[in-house]
Design a protein around this motif. Sequence first.
Motif, mmCIF file in Angstrom:
data_model
loop_
_atom_site.group_PDB
_atom_site.id
_atom_site.type_symbol
_atom_site.label_atom_id
_atom_site.label_comp_id
_atom_site.label_asym_id
_atom_site.label_seq_id
_atom_site.Cartn_x
_atom_site.Cartn_y
_atom_site.Cartn_z
ATOM 1 N N ALA A 268 146.952 86.719 125.559
ATOM 2 C CA ALA A 268 148.108 87.253 124.842
ATOM 3 C C ALA A 268 147.708 88.460 124.004
ATOM 4 N N GLY A 269 148.685 89.289 123.665
ATOM 5 C CA GLY A 269 148.445 90.449 122.815
ATOM 6 C C GLY A 269 148.230 91.715 123.610
ATOM 7 N N GLN A 270 148.226 92.849 122.889
ATOM 8 C CA GLN A 270 148.066 94.142 123.543
ATOM 9 C C GLN A 270 146.658 94.346 124.080
ATOM 10 N N GLN A 271 145.664 93.866 123.354
ATOM 11 C CA GLN A 271 144.269 94.014 123.782
ATOM 12 C C GLN A 271 143.559 92.662 123.661
ATOM 13 N N PRO A 272 143.905 91.714 124.505
ATOM 14 C CA PRO A 272 143.287 90.387 124.415
ATOM 15 C C PRO A 272 141.795 90.450 124.692
ATOM 16 N N LEU A 273 141.061 89.585 124.039
ATOM 17 C CA LEU A 273 139.607 89.551 124.193
ATOM 18 C C LEU A 273 139.160 88.494 125.197
ATOM 19 N N PHE A 274 140.088 87.676 125.680
ATOM 20 C CA PHE A 274 139.786 86.656 126.683
ATOM 21 C C PHE A 274 138.690 85.702 126.222
ATOM 22 N N THR A 275 138.712 85.377 124.952
ATOM 23 C CA THR A 275 137.896 84.300 124.394
ATOM 24 C C THR A 275 138.565 83.826 123.125
ATOM 25 N N ASP A 276 138.419 82.535 122.835
ATOM 26 C CA ASP A 276 138.895 82.017 121.555
ATOM 27 C C ASP A 276 137.728 81.804 120.587
ATOM 28 N N PHE A 277 136.508 82.221 120.990
ATOM 29 C CA PHE A 277 135.317 82.189 120.150
ATOM 30 C C PHE A 277 134.877 80.770 119.790
ATOM 31 N N THR A 278 135.332 79.777 120.555
ATOM 32 C CA THR A 278 134.915 78.409 120.289
ATOM 33 C C THR A 278 133.706 78.064 121.168
ATOM 34 N N TYR A 279 133.385 76.774 121.247
ATOM 35 C CA TYR A 279 132.207 76.289 121.969
ATOM 36 C C TYR A 279 132.616 75.145 122.895
ATOM 37 N N ASP A 280 131.932 75.043 124.026
ATOM 38 C CA ASP A 280 132.329 74.054 125.024
ATOM 39 C C ASP A 280 131.126 73.681 125.885
ATOM 40 N N ASN A 281 131.086 72.438 126.308
ATOM 41 C CA ASN A 281 130.121 71.995 127.315
ATOM 42 C C ASN A 281 130.866 71.871 128.636
ATOM 43 N N LEU A 282 130.599 72.770 129.550
ATOM 44 C CA LEU A 282 131.287 72.813 130.835
ATOM 45 C C LEU A 282 130.664 71.897 131.874
ATOM 46 N N GLY A 283 129.573 71.235 131.511
ATOM 47 C CA GLY A 283 128.883 70.415 132.502
ATOM 48 C C GLY A 283 128.050 71.232 133.469
ATOM 49 N N VAL A 284 127.618 72.418 133.022
ATOM 50 C CA VAL A 284 126.834 73.309 133.869
ATOM 51 C C VAL A 284 125.491 72.654 134.214
ATOM 52 N N PRO A 285 125.086 72.673 135.484
ATOM 53 C CA PRO A 285 123.793 72.097 135.848
ATOM 54 C C PRO A 285 122.643 72.991 135.389
ATOM 55 N N PRO A 286 121.453 72.440 135.252
ATOM 56 C CA PRO A 286 120.310 73.271 134.872
ATOM 57 C C PRO A 286 119.968 74.277 135.962
ATOM 58 N N ASN A 287 119.406 75.384 135.534
ATOM 59 C CA ASN A 287 118.914 76.381 136.480
ATOM 60 C C ASN A 287 117.450 76.056 136.786
ATOM 61 N N PRO A 288 117.135 75.611 137.994
ATOM 62 C CA PRO A 288 115.763 75.178 138.291
ATOM 63 C C PRO A 288 114.743 76.300 138.216
ATOM 64 N N LEU A 289 115.208 77.568 138.182
ATOM 65 C CA LEU A 289 114.288 78.702 138.098
ATOM 66 C C LEU A 289 114.156 79.249 136.685
ATOM 67 N N ASN A 290 114.822 78.624 135.719
ATOM 68 C CA ASN A 290 114.696 79.037 134.321
ATOM 69 C C ASN A 290 113.238 78.886 133.877
ATOM 70 N N PRO A 291 112.584 79.958 133.420
ATOM 71 C CA PRO A 291 111.174 79.853 133.038
ATOM 72 C C PRO A 291 110.905 78.789 131.990
ATOM 73 N N ALA A 292 111.852 78.599 131.060
ATOM 74 C CA ALA A 292 111.654 77.588 130.018
ATOM 75 C C ALA A 292 111.683 76.184 130.601
ATOM 76 N N LEU A 293 112.547 75.962 131.583
ATOM 77 C CA LEU A 293 112.611 74.650 132.219
ATOM 78 C C LEU A 293 111.356 74.404 133.048
ATOM 79 N N LEU A 294 110.911 75.442 133.748
ATOM 80 C CA LEU A 294 109.705 75.303 134.572
ATOM 81 C C LEU A 294 108.482 75.014 133.715
ATOM 82 N N ALA A 295 108.429 75.624 132.518
ATOM 83 C CA ALA A 295 107.234 75.497 131.680
ATOM 84 C C ALA A 295 107.232 74.209 130.868
ATOM 85 N N THR A 296 108.388 73.797 130.359
ATOM 86 C CA THR A 296 108.400 72.696 129.389
ATOM 87 C C THR A 296 109.429 71.624 129.682
ATOM 88 N N GLY A 297 110.215 71.760 130.755
ATOM 89 C CA GLY A 297 111.298 70.820 130.982
ATOM 90 C C GLY A 297 112.429 70.976 129.994
#
Length: 426
Positions: free
Chosen positions: A277-306
């Motif tokens: 909504a609005g003349q120049q919407p920002l397409f975010t409500d600036f809140t926080y959410d857990n979308l249930g995103v799976p881990p990225n198996p190639l993330n260096p932090a996951l590879l190094a430390t789990g």
Amino acid sequence: MTRHIAVPLRLAVPLFLAAACADRPGGVEPDRALRQSVLTTAALEQLGEALFDDHNLSINRNQACNACHFPEWGFTGPNEAINAGGAVYEGSIPGRFGNRKPPSSAYATQSPVFTLLRNEGGLYVGGNFWDGRATGAKLGNPAADQAQGPFVNPAEQALRDPACVVFRVANAAYAPEYIAIWGAAIATIVFPADMDALCGQEGGLIPLSADNRAKVDTEYDNIARSIEAYEASPEVNTFSSKFDAWRKGQARLTRQEQEGFALFQGKAKCNRCHPSAGQQPLFTDFTYDNLGVPPNPLNPALLATGFVDLGLGGPEGAAPGEAQFGQMKVPTLRNVDRRPFPSAIKAYTHNGVFKSLEQVVHFYNTRDVLPTCPSASDPGFGVTCWPAPEVAVNVNREELGNLGLTAAQEAALVAFLKTLSDGFTP
């Protein structure tokens, strides 16, 4: 989980400049004061851009802010090979990585100061970084707080002390422009004789007198405010997408794009977290959410430390605690598809596990419908199965997971999302 949040937009003029112009002496002509304010703002934005692009503001003089926030990529990561893999960018020190995909720095200055919006359910709003830890409480804008983080983060620009940032700015080619805006105090700081060598090494804080340390703190804040001014500028926040042109009557959406917009606001439920909504919407409500995103198996932090990313509720997040585990900042969808050429690979969500808008939309649509597979490395990822969430608690099961969209509707939604990239020519 349904949210209806109205967040006031920030002006492009930095708040500290607006305040300075609000109480002029009675003898100053308003027009002249306004012209001076505009000139000062333009100069500050140019200084901020110089700081944003300065590779010298890293331990090895090899990494600027734009290494992870490049304009032609929507102010996020510009390296296709990295985007196609772990999506986490290497810092100034070779072999050292962070743990998340770079968020977009465009439109980031519009985020309000981090706050608890509702006690019931713990709905937080505002802040910057995926976990909100740049709250804005220090400098009045989360983007300014955020700008101070990467310079001294060992996994990013890795300078050992904010004094090193100030020292290198004081000796930069643009130092006269800095002094013209912020004054000459930066040139009066007494640094150790071997400061240049010290700033090329890792270690603790560099010994300074209390007076010089206080000056460093002030100038470090000024540096961050300068970057904030650039990030708030019309050069970064252009509102020049096809969607904006359509709103102004300067372009037409195709039938598929119109269908996608209708789905965005209705059946697909995108509008609940990405209001249009609005003349120049920002397409975010600036809140926080857990979308249930799976881990990225190639993330260096996951590879190094789990590594398991607890986001807002993690130990470094803005609201530590199990009630916020897994929640990530809702990003703006502006520039979500911006890239230098159509086949260029971008990564999506906080860990970059998704490599296309088509994958993201299909995940939103079928997360709770398809069977579970071991990881994102499975050949069936996104086609016949989805891996389990990286963080299984607090998953949003009301607004995504089983939307009932057809393949044609998914394609229409993607087509609409592609209208949100800046740089459209009517």
